[in-house]
Motif scaffolding. Structure first.
Motif, PDB file in Angstrom:
ATOM      1  N   VAL A 234       0.859  -1.181   0.000  1.00  8.51           N
ATOM      2  CA  VAL A 234       0.000   0.000   0.000  1.00  8.51           C
ATOM      3  C   VAL A 234       0.896   1.231   0.000  1.00  8.51           C
ATOM      4  O   VAL A 234       1.547   1.528   0.995  1.00  8.51           O
ATOM      5  CB  VAL A 234      -0.921   0.007   1.232  1.00  8.51           C
ATOM      6  N   PRO A 235       0.951   1.971  -1.120  1.00  7.48           N
ATOM      7  CA  PRO A 235       1.815   3.146  -1.182  1.00  7.48           C
ATOM      8  C   PRO A 235       1.440   4.174  -0.112  1.00  7.48           C
ATOM      9  O   PRO A 235       0.260   4.463   0.096  1.00  7.48           O
ATOM     10  CB  PRO A 235       1.555   3.695  -2.591  1.00  7.48           C
TER      11      PRO A 235
ATOM     12  N   VAL B 288       9.994  -2.623   4.554  1.00  7.80           N
ATOM     13  CA  VAL B 288       9.024  -1.785   5.265  1.00  7.80           C
ATOM     14  C   VAL B 288       9.395  -1.699   6.743  1.00  7.80           C
ATOM     15  O   VAL B 288       9.361  -0.619   7.347  1.00  7.80           O
ATOM     16  CB  VAL B 288       7.592  -2.336   5.103  1.00  7.80           C
ATOM     17  N   LEU B 289       9.768  -2.834   7.338  1.00  3.93           N
ATOM     18  CA  LEU B 289      10.142  -2.844   8.753  1.00  3.93           C
ATOM     19  C   LEU B 289      11.351  -1.956   8.997  1.00  3.93           C
ATOM     20  O   LEU B 289      11.388  -1.178   9.964  1.00  3.93           O
ATOM     21  CB  LEU B 289      10.424  -4.278   9.205  1.00  3.93           C
ATOM     22  N   GLU B 290      12.343  -2.020   8.124  1.00  6.04           N
ATOM     23  CA  GLU B 290      13.535  -1.203   8.319  1.00  6.04           C
ATOM     24  C   GLU B 290      13.248   0.280   8.089  1.00  6.04           C
ATOM     25  O   GLU B 290      13.838   1.138   8.746  1.00  6.04           O
ATOM     26  CB  GLU B 290      14.652  -1.698   7.402  1.00  6.04           C
ATOM     27  N   THR B 291      12.327   0.586   7.180  1.00  5.53           N
ATOM     28  CA  THR B 291      11.926   1.984   6.980  1.00  5.53           C
ATOM     29  C   THR B 291      11.227   2.513   8.227  1.00  5.53           C
ATOM     30  O   THR B 291      11.481   3.636   8.678  1.00  5.53           O
ATOM     31  CB  THR B 291      10.993   2.115   5.765  1.00  5.53           C
ATOM     32  N   ALA B 292      10.354   1.686   8.801  1.00  2.00           N
ATOM     33  CA  ALA B 292       9.665   2.084  10.033  1.00  2.00           C
ATOM     34  C   ALA B 292      10.660   2.262  11.170  1.00  2.00           C
ATOM     35  O   ALA B 292      10.573   3.217  11.964  1.00  2.00           O
ATOM     36  CB  ALA B 292       8.615   1.036  10.404  1.00  2.00           C
ATOM     37  N   TRP B 293      11.631   1.357  11.251  1.00  2.86           N
ATOM     38  CA  TRP B 293      12.659   1.450  12.286  1.00  2.86           C
ATOM     39  C   TRP B 293      13.437   2.762  12.177  1.00  2.86           C
ATOM     40  O   TRP B 293      13.731   3.410  13.180  1.00  2.86           O
ATOM     41  CB  TRP B 293      13.588   0.244  12.149  1.00  2.86           C
ATOM     42  N   SER B 294      13.746   3.159  10.960  1.00  5.62           N
ATOM     43  CA  SER B 294      14.484   4.410  10.750  1.00  5.62           C
ATOM     44  C   SER B 294      13.680   5.630  11.174  1.00  5.62           C
ATOM     45  O   SER B 294      14.251   6.688  11.456  1.00  5.62           O
ATOM     46  CB  SER B 294      14.878   4.547   9.274  1.00  5.62           C
TER      47      SER B 294
ATOM     48  N   ASP C  78       0.983   7.488   6.336  1.00  2.00           N
ATOM     49  CA  ASP C  78      -0.380   7.695   6.832  1.00  2.00           C
ATOM     50  C   ASP C  78      -0.505   7.242   8.284  1.00  2.00           C
ATOM     51  O   ASP C  78      -1.146   7.908   9.104  1.00  2.00           O
ATOM     52  CB  ASP C  78      -1.391   6.925   5.963  1.00  2.00           C
ATOM     53  N   VAL C  79       0.104   6.104   8.604  1.00  2.00           N
ATOM     54  CA  VAL C  79       0.047   5.579   9.967  1.00  2.00           C
ATOM     55  C   VAL C  79       0.712   6.544  10.947  1.00  2.00           C
ATOM     56  O   VAL C  79       0.166   6.865  12.015  1.00  2.00           O
ATOM     57  CB  VAL C  79       0.725   4.194  10.028  1.00  2.00           C
ATOM     58  N   LEU C  80       1.899   7.031  10.598  1.00  2.00           N
ATOM     59  CA  LEU C  80       2.614   7.939  11.484  1.00  2.00           C
ATOM     60  C   LEU C  80       1.873   9.266  11.644  1.00  2.00           C
ATOM     61  O   LEU C  80       1.820   9.829  12.742  1.00  2.00           O
ATOM     62  CB  LEU C  80       4.028   8.182  10.954  1.00  2.00           C
ATOM     63  N   THR C  81       1.287   9.764  10.560  1.00  2.00           N
ATOM     64  CA  THR C  81       0.523  11.007  10.635  1.00  2.00           C
ATOM     65  C   THR C  81      -0.694  10.839  11.534  1.00  2.00           C
ATOM     66  O   THR C  81      -1.009  11.709  12.359  1.00  2.00           O
ATOM     67  CB  THR C  81       0.081  11.445   9.222  1.00  2.00           C
ATOM     68  N   THR C  82      -1.386   9.714  11.381  1.00  2.00           N
ATOM     69  CA  THR C  82      -2.553   9.432  12.214  1.00  2.00           C
ATOM     70  C   THR C  82      -2.173   9.371  13.686  1.00  2.00           C
ATOM     71  O   THR C  82      -2.819   9.979  14.546  1.00  2.00           O
ATOM     72  CB  THR C  82      -3.216   8.102  11.794  1.00  2.00           C
ATOM     73  N   ALA C  83      -1.109   8.637  13.995  1.00  2.00           N
ATOM     74  CA  ALA C  83      -0.689   8.475  15.388  1.00  2.00           C
ATOM     75  C   ALA C  83      -0.203   9.789  15.986  1.00  2.00           C
ATOM     76  O   ALA C  83      -0.500  10.109  17.136  1.00  2.00           O
ATOM     77  CB  ALA C  83       0.410   7.419  15.474  1.00  2.00           C
ATOM     78  N   LYS C  84       0.518  10.568  15.195  1.00  2.00           N
ATOM     79  CA  LYS C  84       1.048  11.835  15.706  1.00  2.00           C
ATOM     80  C   LYS C  84      -0.065  12.818  16.030  1.00  2.00           C
ATOM     81  O   LYS C  84       0.076  13.663  16.927  1.00  2.00           O
ATOM     82  CB  LYS C  84       2.015  12.445  14.681  1.00  2.00           C
ATOM     83  N   SER C  85      -1.187  12.693  15.334  1.00  2.00           N
ATOM     84  CA  SER C  85      -2.326  13.581  15.597  1.00  2.00           C
ATOM     85  C   SER C  85      -3.144  13.132  16.807  1.00  2.00           C
ATOM     86  O   SER C  85      -4.122  13.786  17.165  1.00  2.00           O
ATOM     87  CB  SER C  85      -3.234  13.641  14.366  1.00  2.00           C
ATOM     88  N   GLY C  86      -2.733  12.020  17.414  1.00  2.00           N
ATOM     89  CA  GLY C  86      -3.412  11.549  18.608  1.00  2.00           C
ATOM     90  C   GLY C  86      -4.541  10.575  18.357  1.00  2.00           C
ATOM     91  O   GLY C  86      -5.259  10.197  19.290  1.00  2.00           O
ATOM     92  N   GLN C  87      -4.705  10.134  17.103  1.00  2.00           N
ATOM     93  CA  GLN C  87      -5.775   9.197  16.773  1.00  2.00           C
ATOM     94  C   GLN C  87      -5.259   7.758  16.835  1.00  2.00           C
ATOM     95  O   GLN C  87      -4.114   7.477  16.490  1.00  2.00           O
ATOM     96  CB  GLN C  87      -6.311   9.486  15.374  1.00  2.00           C
TER      97      GLN C  87
ATOM     98  N   LEU D  97      -5.186   3.894  15.473  1.00  2.00           N
ATOM     99  CA  LEU D  97      -5.342   3.266  14.172  1.00  2.00           C
ATOM    100  C   LEU D  97      -6.617   2.432  14.136  1.00  2.00           C
ATOM    101  O   LEU D  97      -7.001   1.789  15.120  1.00  2.00           O
ATOM    102  CB  LEU D  97      -4.144   2.369  13.864  1.00  2.00           C
ATOM    103  N   THR D  98      -7.273   2.416  12.978  1.00  2.00           N
ATOM    104  CA  THR D  98      -8.449   1.572  12.790  1.00  2.00           C
ATOM    105  C   THR D  98      -8.002   0.129  12.562  1.00  2.00           C
ATOM    106  O   THR D  98      -6.826  -0.147  12.276  1.00  2.00           O
ATOM    107  CB  THR D  98      -9.272   2.038  11.596  1.00  2.00           C
ATOM    108  N   ALA D  99      -8.949  -0.800  12.659  1.00  2.00           N
ATOM    109  CA  ALA D  99      -8.634  -2.208  12.398  1.00  2.00           C
ATOM    110  C   ALA D  99      -8.138  -2.392  10.973  1.00  2.00           C
ATOM    111  O   ALA D  99      -7.245  -3.203  10.706  1.00  2.00           O
ATOM    112  CB  ALA D  99      -9.857  -3.074  12.669  1.00  2.00           C
ATOM    113  N   ALA D 100      -8.723  -1.625  10.030  1.00  2.00           N
ATOM    114  CA  ALA D 100      -8.293  -1.727   8.627  1.00  2.00           C
ATOM    115  C   ALA D 100      -6.845  -1.271   8.472  1.00  2.00           C
ATOM    116  O   ALA D 100      -6.047  -1.903   7.759  1.00  2.00           O
ATOM    117  CB  ALA D 100      -9.216  -0.903   7.744  1.00  2.00           C
ATOM    118  N   GLN D 101      -6.485  -0.165   9.118  1.00  2.00           N
ATOM    119  CA  GLN D 101      -5.101   0.302   9.061  1.00  2.00           C
ATOM    120  C   GLN D 101      -4.156  -0.712   9.701  1.00  2.00           C
ATOM    121  O   GLN D 101      -3.066  -0.975   9.184  1.00  2.00           O
ATOM    122  CB  GLN D 101      -4.971   1.653   9.771  1.00  2.00           C
TER     123      GLN D 101
END
Length: 305
Positions: A182-183, A216-222, A188-197, A199-203
């Motif tokens: 999913v491009p 993807v894991l290494e990008t998230a780790w960075s 999107d996940v980081l933006t959602t979390a940073k805004s205090g929301q 994550l939905t089950a779909a996310q």
């Protein structure tokens, strides 16, 4: 601790004993705790080690975890029954070669004794204590900090959320193309979390699958930093994804906890990551760093924010 710890100044033993549980995140027991102090008696950092090692090994671990900011003194507190006393005094002699000892306290039950020779503080004669009633404890509670009953209770912060796991499992089953990348998902996940929301089950379903891919894991780790919102994010993801997907998020939760100086939480998260699967090279790397007691301020890689 990282971005959420208010300045705390030590004026007496009660201040130390009141602050320690909140700065660690739990009430210590059968542990050695070092409190690193600035010249003005501000607490720069706190480190704790369970009594599973020799006094020499414990001293080494505590020295490795000293904060980057220059430390003027160190207060040493031992929690446990009488056999802890010789271990505590040995560690005190070793650490005193590197920093002056501010105090050397032994806490057993609700009793505290100062073991420093020639000390005239109230604890030198022994005193009854209740850390929860100290002014410092009140200050830190007001600042939003929490002290769990014990180190073992940290497990509850990363234990599986069975309802959340079932919801995520259903969302995984409903994905039209579960193997498709999913491009922009991570952004999107980081933006959602940073805004205090949350994550939905779909996310969560998309993220759980994405984190099984090494890139993807290494990008998230960075992208992991020491912010509280990232701590909340990766702990929440680890709890709500099905167990077979928990290794990646737990690795990220461990790395975030380590970046924040929450060593005990990092150990618990590493344990969950290893338990849920063989893990990746990244999981083994993070686990090795945490177990080696390497402090986060020695990280050469630029911090993500």
């Amino acid at each position: 601790m990282a971005d959420s710890s208010p300045d705390t100044t030590v004026r007496r033993p009660q201040d130390l004993l009141g602050a320690v549980p909140y700065l660690l995140g739990y009430h210590p027991g059968d542990e050695i705790v070092a409190v690193y102090l600035a010249a003005d008696r501000r607490i720069l950092g706190v480190a704790a080690e369970p009594l599973r090692f020799s006094a020499e090994a414990l001293s080494e671990h505590l020295m490795l975890q000293a904060p980057a900011e220059p430390c003027a003194e160190v207060a040493l507190i031992g929690y446990g029954p009488p056999p802890i006393r010789p271990v505590l005094t040995t560690i005190g002699r070793i650490l005193d070669l590197f920093w002056p000892l501010h105090t050397l306290l032994w806490v057993t039950g609700s009793r505290c004794v100062c073991l420093l020779d020639s000390c005239s503080c109230q604890a030198s004669r022994g005193m009854d204590i209740d850390p929860a009633t100290s002014a410092v404890a009140t200050q830190l509670t007001y600042a939003g900090m929490v002290a769990l009953p014990s180190r073992q209770d940290l497990d509850t912060l990363i234990a599986p959320d069975l309802v959340g796991q079932a919801e995520t499992e259903a969302a995984v089953a409903a994905l039209a193309a579960p193997d498709a990348a999913v491009p922009g998902l991570l952004d999107d996940v980081l933006t959602t979390a940073k805004s205090g929301q949350r994550l939905t089950a779909a996310q969560l379903a998309q993220l759980a699958l994405a984190l099984t891919h090494r890139d993807v894991l290494e990008t998230a780790w960075s992208a992991v930093c020491a912010c509280m919102w990232q701590r909340d994010l990766w702990l929440d993801v680890t709890r709500r994804v099905p167990d077979r997907y928990a290794c990646g998020p737990a690795t990220l939760a461990a790395w975030c906890a380590w970046r924040r100086g929450e060593h005990a939480m990092a150990v618990v998260a590493c344990r969950r990551a290893v338990r849920e699967g063989p893990g990746s090279q990244l999981t083994r790397l993070v686990t090795s760093v945490v177990r080696a007691h390497v402090p986060a301020h020695r990280l050469r890689r630029p911090a993500a924010d």
